[in-house]
Design an enzyme around this catalytic site. Structure first.
Site, PDB file in Angstrom:
ATOM      1  N   ARG A   1       3.075   6.017  -3.194  1.00  0.00           N
ATOM      2  CA  ARG A   1       4.229   6.814  -3.632  1.00  0.00           C
ATOM      3  C   ARG A   1       4.395   6.706  -5.147  1.00  0.00           C
ATOM      4  NH1 ARG A   1       4.568   5.455   1.584  1.00  0.00           N
ATOM      5  NH2 ARG A   1       5.973   6.551   2.994  1.00  0.00           N
TER       6      ARG A   1
ATOM      7  N   ASP B   1       2.177  -0.655  11.984  1.00  0.00           N
ATOM      8  CA  ASP B   1       0.896  -1.172  11.483  1.00  0.00           C
ATOM      9  C   ASP B   1       0.678  -2.636  11.867  1.00  0.00           C
ATOM     10  OD1 ASP B   1       0.325   1.262  10.396  1.00  0.00           O
ATOM     11  OD2 ASP B   1       0.981   0.748   8.377  1.00  0.00           O
TER      12      ASP B   1
ATOM     13  N   SER C   1       7.538   9.570  11.927  1.00  0.00           N
ATOM     14  CA  SER C   1       6.397   9.280  11.059  1.00  0.00           C
ATOM     15  C   SER C   1       6.806   9.427   9.605  1.00  0.00           C
ATOM     16  CB  SER C   1       5.252  10.251  11.369  1.00  0.00           C
ATOM     17  OG  SER C   1       4.379  10.330  10.260  1.00  0.00           O
TER      18      SER C   1
ATOM     19  N   LYS D   1       0.837  -1.211   0.000  1.00  0.00           N
ATOM     20  CA  LYS D   1       0.000   0.000   0.000  1.00  0.00           C
ATOM     21  C   LYS D   1       0.867   1.254   0.000  1.00  0.00           C
ATOM     22  CE  LYS D   1      -2.456   1.013   3.936  1.00  0.00           C
ATOM     23  NZ  LYS D   1      -2.235   2.379   4.387  1.00  0.00           N
ATOM     24  N   SER D   2       1.869   1.303   0.890  1.00  0.00           N
ATOM     25  CA  SER D   2       2.713   2.501   0.991  1.00  0.00           C
ATOM     26  C   SER D   2       3.433   2.782  -0.322  1.00  0.00           C
ATOM     27  CB  SER D   2       3.777   2.299   2.079  1.00  0.00           C
ATOM     28  OG  SER D   2       3.193   2.331   3.338  1.00  0.00           O
TER      29      SER D   2
ATOM     30  N   GLN E   1       4.845   9.464   7.172  1.00  0.00           N
ATOM     31  CA  GLN E   1       3.897  10.352   6.478  1.00  0.00           C
ATOM     32  C   GLN E   1       4.341  11.805   6.614  1.00  0.00           C
ATOM     33  OE1 GLN E   1      -0.039   9.388   7.923  1.00  0.00           O
ATOM     34  NE2 GLN E   1      -0.070   7.440   6.835  1.00  0.00           N
TER      35      GLN E   1
ATOM     36  N   LYS F   1      -4.332   6.399  14.612  1.00  0.00           N
ATOM     37  CA  LYS F   1      -4.527   5.686  13.340  1.00  0.00           C
ATOM     38  C   LYS F   1      -6.015   5.722  12.964  1.00  0.00           C
ATOM     39  CE  LYS F   1      -0.192   4.821  12.865  1.00  0.00           C
ATOM     40  NZ  LYS F   1       0.576   5.506  11.829  1.00  0.00           N
TER      41      LYS F   1
ATOM     42  N   ARG G   1      -6.160   2.247  18.018  1.00  0.00           N
ATOM     43  CA  ARG G   1      -5.919   0.800  17.857  1.00  0.00           C
ATOM     44  C   ARG G   1      -5.560   0.117  19.173  1.00  0.00           C
ATOM     45  NH1 ARG G   1      -3.001   0.874  11.836  1.00  0.00           N
ATOM     46  NH2 ARG G   1      -4.982   0.917  10.712  1.00  0.00           N
TER      47      ARG G   1
END
Ligand code: S3P
Length: 425
Positions: free
Chosen positions: A27, A311, A164, A22-23, A166, A338, A342
């Site tokens: 990108r 994650d 992070s 996914k990451s 992100q 998140k 979580r």
């Protein structure tokens, strides 16, 4: 859609190919859209989150089409154009935070919004440093909708308090389009896919330990093969370790060292995991894993490894219920930010099935090994990782569990249940 998970009396056997990361998919489509010319992205994820990124890139003027079910052809113009509508990031924090960095330095205005879960997630972590770079951003008390007026950005030297990827990627993307030099330092290394892909596309970026330095650059289009997602593989790694007699091969798993915390934890707990056949693909390490049922022992997980398995912590909490002794997970407070909190979510749902688990300020304490009872109705909190983690817990429960809103797995891993069924045949 609710999903009934009966206890599995079988082991997991056979081999699967793990789908796209996914990451890396986020990108690939974003960076290819910024480049001038044609990029081909093989093995692009069909998860809802990367599709949100792809749709926003189209709305910003990149010409993007699927040439087959998983191959994307992206024709970037080297320049983005003003979108007609508000840009919808859906459930994806990665999309929203990366886009803030990309859009802050454009010549046009834009607005980013997201779904209910994303509307609660903190954006101060990106808005504050972007503002220091000269960005004009108005938000609802650091939440969406985020209104960005295009501005001339200038580089800054920024030390983040959190590790992070992100936030790091947002600032690197802003730096790609800023005057001067942008220097970003994080406390410990978070996933570095952005740095690797920016280098692969010829950006002027250098890495020195926990610091990255980037200068204004034009990206070159590339052919990108997206690796398999170790965060998706984690559910199979854990399931094979806790279901007696299991022995599986998981192929094409991304093994970037900033993502392999889960493998280190499995090894520290005495789990049976072997890496076979490593190679580099599009600047990323990838390989096959063999995973077998193991007698597990508890361990403590804390410090610099946390960003490298952030994650995976929900599924690691399930693993710990099947390990002998007390597992302690610390320094994981960002799990509260998140798609849902979580920590609270996993503690609440695992307690329902009979786990001995306690919530702490920054993580969990889990006592094992526990025979999970099941016979419970499980909430996912509309969070894909809670849904998948509780599915794996359900496999070792004595009685069935019912997982509500199971379709949220489609955010990152639409193939999840099909692949489990294949290994249970
Ligand atoms: C991501 C980084 C992580 C992770 C998220 C994807 C990325 O967030 O939780 O699912 O693609 O960069 P943080 O780095 O903000 O913790």
């Amino acid at each position: 859609m609710a999903n009934m998970i009966p206890p599995v009396k079988k082991s997991l056997n056979g081999s699967i190919i793990i789908p796209s990361d996914k990451s890396v998919s986020h990108r690939a489509v974003m960076f290819a859209s910024l480049a001038k010319g044609e990029s081909v992205i093989h093995n692009f994820s069909r998860g809802a989150d990367p599709i949100s990124s792809m749709e926003i890139c189209s709305a910003l003027g990149a010409d993007i089409k699927f040439s087959d079910s998983n191959t994307l052809i992206v024709n970037g113009k080297g320049l983005l154009s003003k979108p007609v509508n508000v840009l919808n990031c859906g459930n994806s924090g990665t999309t929203m935070r990366f886009m803030c960095g990309i859009l802050a330095g454009q010549t046009f205005d834009s607005v980013l919004m997201g779904d209910e879960s994303l509307s609660k997630r903190p954006m101060k972590r990106v808005i504050e440093p972007l503002t220091l770079m000269g960005a004009n951003i108005i938000s609802d008390n650091y939440h969406e909708p985020i209104k960005i007026s295009g501005a001339d950005l200038h580089g800054i030297s920024y030390s983040s308090k959190i590790s992070s990827a992100q936030v790091k990627s947002c600032l690197l993307l802003a730096g790609l389009n800023a005057n001067g030099l942008t220097e970003y330092t994080e406390p410990s290394i978070s996933r570095n896919h952005s740095e690797l892909m920016l280098k692969y596309m010829n950006a002027d970026i250098e890495t020195f330990g926990t610091t990255n330095i980037i200068r204004k650059s034009v990206l070159e289009p590339q052919e990108i093969h997206v690796i398999g997602d170790i965060s998706s593989a984690a559910y199979f790694i854990v399931a094979a370790n806790i279901l007696p007699n299991s022995d599986i091969i998981i192929r094409n798993v991304g093994l970037n060292a900033t993502r392999t915390g889960i493998i280190d934890v499995i090894k520290a707990m005495g789990g049976n995991i072997e890496i076979l056949d490593k190679k580099i693909v599009s600047n990323e390490l990838v390989g096959d894993l063999r995973v077998r049922y193991s007698q597990l022992k508890a361990c403590t997980i804390e410090g610099e490894i946390i960003p490298q398995l952030i994650d995976e912590l929900p599924i690691i909490s399930v693993l710990a219920t099947q390990a002998e002794g007390q597992t302690i997970i610390k320094n994981a407070e960002d799990l509260k930010n998140k798609e849902t909190n979580r920590i609270t979510a996993m503690v609440t749902e695992l307690k329902k099935v009979g786990a001995d688990i306690v919530e702490t300020e920054d993580g969990f304490i889990i006592n094992g090994k526990t025979k999970l009872q099941g016979d419970a109705e499980i909430n996912t909190y509309f969070d894909h990782r809670i849904a998948m983690s509780m599915y794996v817990a359900g496999l070792v429960c004595e009685k069935s569990i019912l997982i509500k809103d199971f379709e949220w797995v489609n955010i990152s891993f639409p193939e999840f249940e099909k692949l489990f069924n294949r290994l249970m045949q």
